[in-house]
Enzyme design. Structure first.
Site, PDB file in Angstrom:
ATOM      1  N   GLU A  44      26.433  47.632  46.078  1.00  0.00           N
ATOM      2  CA  GLU A  44      26.311  46.468  45.188  1.00  0.00           C
ATOM      3  C   GLU A  44      25.038  46.547  44.338  1.00  0.00           C
ATOM      4  OE1 GLU A  44      28.549  44.482  44.393  1.00  0.00           O
ATOM      5  OE2 GLU A  44      30.018  44.644  45.999  1.00  0.00           O
ATOM      6  N   TYR A 127      25.261  36.841  43.339  1.00  0.00           N
ATOM      7  CA  TYR A 127      26.467  37.658  43.373  1.00  0.00           C
ATOM      8  C   TYR A 127      26.410  38.648  44.541  1.00  0.00           C
ATOM      9  CZ  TYR A 127      29.636  41.425  42.759  1.00  0.00           C
ATOM     10  OH  TYR A 127      30.590  42.362  43.044  1.00  0.00           O
ATOM     11  N   ASP A 145      32.256  38.022  39.315  1.00  0.00           N
ATOM     12  CA  ASP A 145      31.579  38.961  38.416  1.00  0.00           C
ATOM     13  C   ASP A 145      32.177  38.818  37.001  1.00  0.00           C
ATOM     14  OD1 ASP A 145      33.965  40.361  38.370  1.00  0.00           O
ATOM     15  OD2 ASP A 145      33.077  42.296  38.885  1.00  0.00           O
ATOM     16  N   CYS A 200      43.306  43.587  32.843  1.00  0.00           N
ATOM     17  CA  CYS A 200      42.880  42.523  31.923  1.00  0.00           C
ATOM     18  C   CYS A 200      41.507  42.898  31.352  1.00  0.00           C
ATOM     19  CB  CYS A 200      42.820  41.185  32.653  1.00  0.00           C
ATOM     20  SG  CYS A 200      42.658  39.798  31.518  1.00  0.00           S
ATOM     21  N   CYS A 207      48.941  43.597  29.276  1.00  0.00           N
ATOM     22  CA  CYS A 207      49.677  42.455  29.832  1.00  0.00           C
ATOM     23  C   CYS A 207      51.016  42.863  30.435  1.00  0.00           C
ATOM     24  CB  CYS A 207      49.867  41.387  28.761  1.00  0.00           C
ATOM     25  SG  CYS A 207      48.294  40.798  28.105  1.00  0.00           S
ATOM     26  N   CYS A 210      50.667  43.399  34.041  1.00  0.00           N
ATOM     27  CA  CYS A 210      49.884  42.386  34.757  1.00  0.00           C
ATOM     28  C   CYS A 210      50.761  41.566  35.710  1.00  0.00           C
ATOM     29  CB  CYS A 210      49.204  41.460  33.747  1.00  0.00           C
ATOM     30  SG  CYS A 210      48.225  40.173  34.550  1.00  0.00           S
ATOM     31  N   CYS A 216      50.111  33.325  32.826  1.00  0.00           N
ATOM     32  CA  CYS A 216      48.836  33.435  32.103  1.00  0.00           C
ATOM     33  C   CYS A 216      48.819  32.468  30.905  1.00  0.00           C
ATOM     34  CB  CYS A 216      48.643  34.869  31.618  1.00  0.00           C
ATOM     35  SG  CYS A 216      47.206  35.045  30.536  1.00  0.00           S
TER      36      CYS A 216
HETATM   37  S1  SF4 Z   1      48.682  38.501  31.057  1.00  0.00           S
HETATM   38 FE1  SF4 Z   1      46.775  37.346  30.906  1.00  0.00          FE
HETATM   39  S2  SF4 Z   1      45.646  37.847  32.785  1.00  0.00           S
HETATM   40 FE2  SF4 Z   1      47.259  39.385  32.534  1.00  0.00          FE
HETATM   41  S3  SF4 Z   1      46.302  41.080  31.398  1.00  0.00           S
HETATM   42 FE3  SF4 Z   1      47.261  39.734  29.894  1.00  0.00          FE
HETATM   43  S4  SF4 Z   1      45.619  38.362  29.281  1.00  0.00           S
HETATM   44 FE4  SF4 Z   1      44.977  39.282  31.214  1.00  0.00          FE
END
Ligand code: SF4
Length: 299
Positions: A44, A127, A145, A200, A207, A210, A216
């Protein structure tokens, strides 16, 4: 017209990210079974301002040489600065050495697991204290973070970028999403950071890959541009006093003999900048003057 993001359905965020992380998280030393709390603390410190790819080899060397805080505390602080080498921001090496001494003297050589005890160690901020308590000891705390902040800003607040950091606000936002179970909470803390690091990302988020794309808020709102306050941009490294400090420190690290003013004068053209950099290194304890005009790393 600015698009307004609808409120996000946040209940599914933690389970989806945690499942994604268990299947897709990188195999990194600090995530392996049996990795020590000391290793977590060292990692860390190193990760505070240095990318993962540069930290991993240096961390392995470091832990081979100093596998416990007691081992690091037994050598001069200058050896820690020398081994820090090219990781940057070398004051972290001095702080890590000081923390090793404190752990040895106050905690019998065992890294403490309580956030307040961790915060009392040199160089340990909010942190790092939370990260060690959660990732080394499985305590249940929010850990936030830059990557975490970006994912929450997008997925929950519907903004392209997070507002400048605000400790209480950021911890509250993460607490709201955190699973009740401590093991799940630790996996979610690591998973949301990993999602921000791999998917992200700041520019061109992926996305389609994701796990929370369906909830989202930023994506649902059609990716509105960020219009909030910006954090300060860091000064350029090239030509900065930081660069000159780095040159002097590299010279001190390269030898076990004192380095003279004459040798230092050959490192950079601007004498005033060299003077400022040397004064800063001496004030920070990263260099010591053994006699006028002659310097070494600290004992
Ligand atoms: S869907 Fe939303 S959380 Fe997922 S990568 Fe895209 S912007 Fe980021």
């Amino acid at each position: 017209m600015t698009a307004i993001a609808p409120p996000a359905d946040t209940a599914g965020i933690a389970p989806a990210i945690t499942a994604w992380f268990r299947a897709n998280g990188r195999d990194l030393p600090w995530r392996r079974d049996g990795f020590s709390a000391w290793g977590t603390l060292v990692s860390e410190f190193m990760l505070q301002q240095t990318p993962v790819s540069r930290v991993v080899p240096r961390l392995e060397e470091w832990l081979e040489r100093w596998p416990t805080p007691v081992a690091l505390a037994a050598v001069p602080a200058g050896e820690a600065v020398r081994a820090w080498a090219s990781l940057g921001y070398p004051r972290r090496a001095l702080w890590l050495h000081a923390a090793a001494v404190e752990i040895t003297e106050r905690h019998g050589g065992v890294v403490p697991e309580d956030v307040d005890a961790l915060l009392a160690l040199s160089g340990v901020g909010d942190y790092t204290a939370r990260a060690v308590a959660v990732f080394a000891y499985g305590r249940r705390h929010p850990v936030v973070d830059t990557n975490t902040r970006r994912v929450i800003a997008r997925a929950v607040a519907g903004q392209a970028d997070p507002a400048p950091p605000g400790r209480v606000r950021d911890l509250e936002a993460m607490s709201t999403l955190l699973p009740v179970d401590a093991t799940e909470a630790a996996a979610f803390n690591a998973g949301i950071m990993e999602l921000g690091a791999l998917v992200c990302v700041a520019r061109n988020p992926r996305c389609a890959e994701c796990p929370i794309r369906n909830v989202c808020a930023w994506r649902t709102a059609g990716y509105p541009a960020y219009s909030g306050p910006r954090k300060k941009v860091q000064k350029k490294y090239a030509g900065s006093d930081r660069q000159v400090r780095g040159l002097i420190l590299a010279e001190l690290r390269s030898t076990h003999h004192p380095v003279t003013d004459l040798e230092i004068a050959g490192l950079w053209q601007d004498a005033a900048q060299l003077g400022r950099a040397m004064t800063g290194l001496l004030a920070d304890g990263l260099a010591v003057m053994v006699e006028p005009g002659s310097y070494t790393l600290p004992d």
